[in-house]
Design a protein around this motif. Structure first.
Motif, PDB file in Angstrom:
ATOM      1  N   ALA A  12       0.840  -1.204   0.000  1.00  0.00           N
ATOM      2  CA  ALA A  12       0.000   0.000   0.000  1.00  0.00           C
ATOM      3  C   ALA A  12       0.869   1.245   0.000  1.00  0.00           C
ATOM      4  O   ALA A  12       1.870   1.319   0.720  1.00  0.00           O
ATOM      5  CB  ALA A  12      -0.913   0.016   1.219  1.00  0.00           C
ATOM      6  N   LEU A  13       0.493   2.232  -0.803  1.00  0.00           N
ATOM      7  CA  LEU A  13       1.177   3.514  -0.836  1.00  0.00           C
ATOM      8  C   LEU A  13       0.229   4.599  -0.349  1.00  0.00           C
ATOM      9  O   LEU A  13      -0.914   4.691  -0.822  1.00  0.00           O
ATOM     10  CB  LEU A  13       1.681   3.837  -2.240  1.00  0.00           C
ATOM     11  N   VAL A  14       0.698   5.424   0.581  1.00  0.00           N
ATOM     12  CA  VAL A  14      -0.107   6.505   1.153  1.00  0.00           C
ATOM     13  C   VAL A  14       0.611   7.824   0.909  1.00  0.00           C
ATOM     14  O   VAL A  14       1.771   7.996   1.326  1.00  0.00           O
ATOM     15  CB  VAL A  14      -0.321   6.316   2.671  1.00  0.00           C
ATOM     16  N   THR A  15      -0.033   8.772   0.245  1.00  0.00           N
ATOM     17  CA  THR A  15       0.579  10.087   0.039  1.00  0.00           C
ATOM     18  C   THR A  15       0.312  10.973   1.261  1.00  0.00           C
ATOM     19  O   THR A  15      -0.658  10.774   1.998  1.00  0.00           O
ATOM     20  CB  THR A  15       0.047  10.776  -1.225  1.00  0.00           C
ATOM     21  N   GLY A  16       1.173  11.952   1.462  1.00  0.00           N
ATOM     22  CA  GLY A  16       1.036  12.818   2.633  1.00  0.00           C
ATOM     23  C   GLY A  16       1.089  12.028   3.926  1.00  0.00           C
ATOM     24  O   GLY A  16       0.359  12.301   4.880  1.00  0.00           O
ATOM     25  N   ALA A  17       2.005  11.059   3.973  1.00  0.00           N
ATOM     26  CA  ALA A  17       1.982  10.068   5.053  1.00  0.00           C
ATOM     27  C   ALA A  17       2.942  10.354   6.190  1.00  0.00           C
ATOM     28  O   ALA A  17       3.077   9.536   7.099  1.00  0.00           O
ATOM     29  CB  ALA A  17       2.277   8.679   4.486  1.00  0.00           C
ATOM     30  N   ASN A  18       3.617  11.488   6.173  1.00  0.00           N
ATOM     31  CA  ASN A  18       4.604  11.731   7.226  1.00  0.00           C
ATOM     32  C   ASN A  18       3.980  12.221   8.527  1.00  0.00           C
ATOM     33  O   ASN A  18       4.648  12.260   9.563  1.00  0.00           O
ATOM     34  CB  ASN A  18       5.653  12.746   6.747  1.00  0.00           C
ATOM     35  N   LYS A  19       2.682  12.583   8.503  1.00  0.00           N
ATOM     36  CA  LYS A  19       2.036  13.079   9.715  1.00  0.00           C
ATOM     37  C   LYS A  19       0.523  12.966   9.585  1.00  0.00           C
ATOM     38  O   LYS A  19      -0.011  12.619   8.529  1.00  0.00           O
ATOM     39  CB  LYS A  19       2.421  14.539   9.966  1.00  0.00           C
ATOM     40  N   GLY A  20      -0.169  13.297  10.668  1.00  0.00           N
ATOM     41  CA  GLY A  20      -1.616  13.408  10.639  1.00  0.00           C
ATOM     42  C   GLY A  20      -2.350  12.153  10.219  1.00  0.00           C
ATOM     43  O   GLY A  20      -1.956  11.028  10.532  1.00  0.00           O
ATOM     44  N   ILE A  21      -3.440  12.344   9.474  1.00  0.00           N
ATOM     45  CA  ILE A  21      -4.281  11.233   9.051  1.00  0.00           C
ATOM     46  C   ILE A  21      -3.504  10.277   8.154  1.00  0.00           C
ATOM     47  O   ILE A  21      -3.645   9.058   8.258  1.00  0.00           O
ATOM     48  CB  ILE A  21      -5.539  11.760   8.338  1.00  0.00           C
ATOM     49  N   GLY A  22      -2.656  10.810   7.278  1.00  0.00           N
ATOM     50  CA  GLY A  22      -1.890   9.946   6.389  1.00  0.00           C
ATOM     51  C   GLY A  22      -1.003   8.987   7.148  1.00  0.00           C
ATOM     52  O   GLY A  22      -0.925   7.792   6.812  1.00  0.00           O
ATOM     53  N   TYR A  23      -0.326   9.490   8.162  1.00  0.00           N
ATOM     54  CA  TYR A  23       0.531   8.617   8.966  1.00  0.00           C
ATOM     55  C   TYR A  23      -0.303   7.563   9.681  1.00  0.00           C
ATOM     56  O   TYR A  23       0.093   6.386   9.749  1.00  0.00           O
ATOM     57  CB  TYR A  23       1.313   9.434   9.995  1.00  0.00           C
ATOM     58  N   GLN A  24      -1.454   7.963  10.203  1.00  0.00           N
ATOM     59  CA  GLN A  24      -2.288   7.006  10.924  1.00  0.00           C
ATOM     60  C   GLN A  24      -2.866   5.948   9.985  1.00  0.00           C
ATOM     61  O   GLN A  24      -3.015   4.782  10.369  1.00  0.00           O
ATOM     62  CB  GLN A  24      -3.411   7.744  11.659  1.00  0.00           C
ATOM     63  N   ILE A  25      -3.175   6.327   8.753  1.00  0.00           N
ATOM     64  CA  ILE A  25      -3.612   5.337   7.771  1.00  0.00           C
ATOM     65  C   ILE A  25      -2.499   4.319   7.549  1.00  0.00           C
ATOM     66  O   ILE A  25      -2.728   3.103   7.573  1.00  0.00           O
ATOM     67  CB  ILE A  25      -3.989   6.010   6.442  1.00  0.00           C
ATOM     68  N   ARG A 218     -12.158  14.727  17.016  1.00  0.00           N
ATOM     69  CA  ARG A 218     -11.677  13.410  16.597  1.00  0.00           C
ATOM     70  C   ARG A 218     -10.159  13.422  16.479  1.00  0.00           C
ATOM     71  O   ARG A 218      -9.566  14.451  16.134  1.00  0.00           O
ATOM     72  CB  ARG A 218     -12.291  13.021  15.245  1.00  0.00           C
ATOM     73  N   THR A 219      -9.561  12.289  16.749  1.00  0.00           N
ATOM     74  CA  THR A 219      -8.120  12.162  16.566  1.00  0.00           C
ATOM     75  C   THR A 219      -7.827  11.786  15.117  1.00  0.00           C
ATOM     76  O   THR A 219      -8.709  11.315  14.383  1.00  0.00           O
ATOM     77  CB  THR A 219      -7.537  11.086  17.485  1.00  0.00           C
ATOM     78  N   ALA A 220      -6.586  11.967  14.713  1.00  0.00           N
ATOM     79  CA  ALA A 220      -6.184  11.556  13.372  1.00  0.00           C
ATOM     80  C   ALA A 220      -6.366  10.051  13.189  1.00  0.00           C
ATOM     81  O   ALA A 220      -6.733   9.587  12.103  1.00  0.00           O
ATOM     82  CB  ALA A 220      -4.734  11.956  13.121  1.00  0.00           C
ATOM     83  N   ALA A 221      -6.127   9.289  14.236  1.00  0.00           N
ATOM     84  CA  ALA A 221      -6.303   7.838  14.158  1.00  0.00           C
ATOM     85  C   ALA A 221      -7.765   7.479  13.904  1.00  0.00           C
ATOM     86  O   ALA A 221      -8.070   6.561  13.121  1.00  0.00           O
ATOM     87  CB  ALA A 221      -5.811   7.176  15.442  1.00  0.00           C
ATOM     88  N   GLN A 222      -8.682   8.186  14.553  1.00  0.00           N
ATOM     89  CA  GLN A 222     -10.103   7.946  14.310  1.00  0.00           C
ATOM     90  C   GLN A 222     -10.468   8.301  12.872  1.00  0.00           C
ATOM     91  O   GLN A 222     -11.229   7.586  12.212  1.00  0.00           O
ATOM     92  CB  GLN A 222     -10.948   8.755  15.289  1.00  0.00           C
ATOM     93  N   GLY A 223      -9.928   9.406  12.386  1.00  0.00           N
ATOM     94  CA  GLY A 223     -10.216   9.813  11.025  1.00  0.00           C
ATOM     95  C   GLY A 223      -9.678   8.848   9.992  1.00  0.00           C
ATOM     96  O   GLY A 223     -10.241   8.710   8.891  1.00  0.00           O
ATOM     97  N   ALA A 224      -8.590   8.168  10.310  1.00  0.00           N
ATOM     98  CA  ALA A 224      -7.958   7.245   9.360  1.00  0.00           C
ATOM     99  C   ALA A 224      -8.769   5.978   9.146  1.00  0.00           C
ATOM    100  O   ALA A 224      -8.634   5.314   8.108  1.00  0.00           O
ATOM    101  CB  ALA A 224      -6.558   6.873   9.860  1.00  0.00           C
TER     102      ALA A 224
END
Length: 251
Positions: A12-25, A218-224
């Protein structure tokens, strides 16, 4: 050289993944046993995020990718293809809000609007098209576009939950366009077995929402979680839809 061990795992590739929702995804996909490729513009920050996931036992790799630069998307696709041979999941998470001061419809700054659309819409096209040949090598390809409830026309209409909010000429329309783009990709790719959906993470405490001053709970983890759910749909799952934790979002 293809990494045959990793190529047997879901990639899986996630863009914008260094922080926030992207990191949690990325973190949640790693917990499910996937090989996760964290993509972001800042190579140092994405490397730090990868190390954090690896320290937690995740199989993670860094990808330097600016979604507004087609050359970096092509380079990223070449890296993924060379190392893993395929891609199973693409999460188009990278997005910006832009300067809200320049987004009042009557006085909108066109440079602000173009900048937001360049990342939130054109960037999704750029990355998706670069990764499609690799996704076509997957037995169960999934594309998830991280959208927002502010992109819902219904929500802004009479009686909608956002009807009383000030107009926004860049960020909200960019997410509306992203929802429409999701439908068009889903239609075109349905015959190939690619499921394409948009995810509404809800208002989460991230670097994107904090400058707005709008309270979120909501936390970023919840949003992910909704993006992860759509990334792991079975073969009979929906495509061309817009979903949050509660199900389809009217738009």
């Amino acid at each position: 050289m293809t990494d045959h061990t990793a190529s047997n795992r879901t990639v899986a590739l996630v863009t914008g993944a260094n922080k926030g929702i992207g990191y949690q995804i990325a973190a949640q996909l790693a917990e499910l046993g996937m090989t996760v490729l964290l993509a972001a513009r800042d190579s140092n920050r994405v490397q730090e995020a990868v190390q954090a996931l690896r320290s937690a036992g995740g199989d993670a790799y860094p990808i330097t990718l600016d979604v507004t630069l087609p050359a970096t998307a092509a380079s990223a696709a070449a890296q993924v293809g060379g190392r893993f041979g395929h891609l199973d999941v693409l999460i188009n998470n990278a997005g910006i809000a832009g300067s809200l001061a320049g987004q009042s419809p009557g006085t909108a700054d066109l440079d602000t609007v173009r900048t937001v659309f360049d990342t939130n819409v054109f960037g999704v096209i750029t990355v998706t098209n670069a990764m499609l040949p690799l996704l076509m090598r997957s037995l169960a390809p999934r594309i998830v576009n991280v959208s927002s409830s502010v992109g819902s026309l219904t929500a802004h209409g009479p009686g909608g939950p956002m009807a009383g909010l000030p107009g926004i000429a860049a960020y909200a329309p960019s997410k509306t366009a992203l929802n429409a783009l999701t439908v068009q990709y889903a239609k075109d790719l349905a015959k190939s077995g690619v499921l394409v959906n948009a995810a509404d993470p809800g208002g989460c405490d991230t670097d994107l929402t904090r400058p707005t001053g709008i309270p979120v709970h909501r936390t970023a983890a919840q949003g992910a979680a909704i993006a992860v759910r759509l990334a792991t749909l079975g073969p009979d799952g929906p495509t061309g839809g817009f979903f949050n934790d509660d199900g389809p979002v009217p738009w």
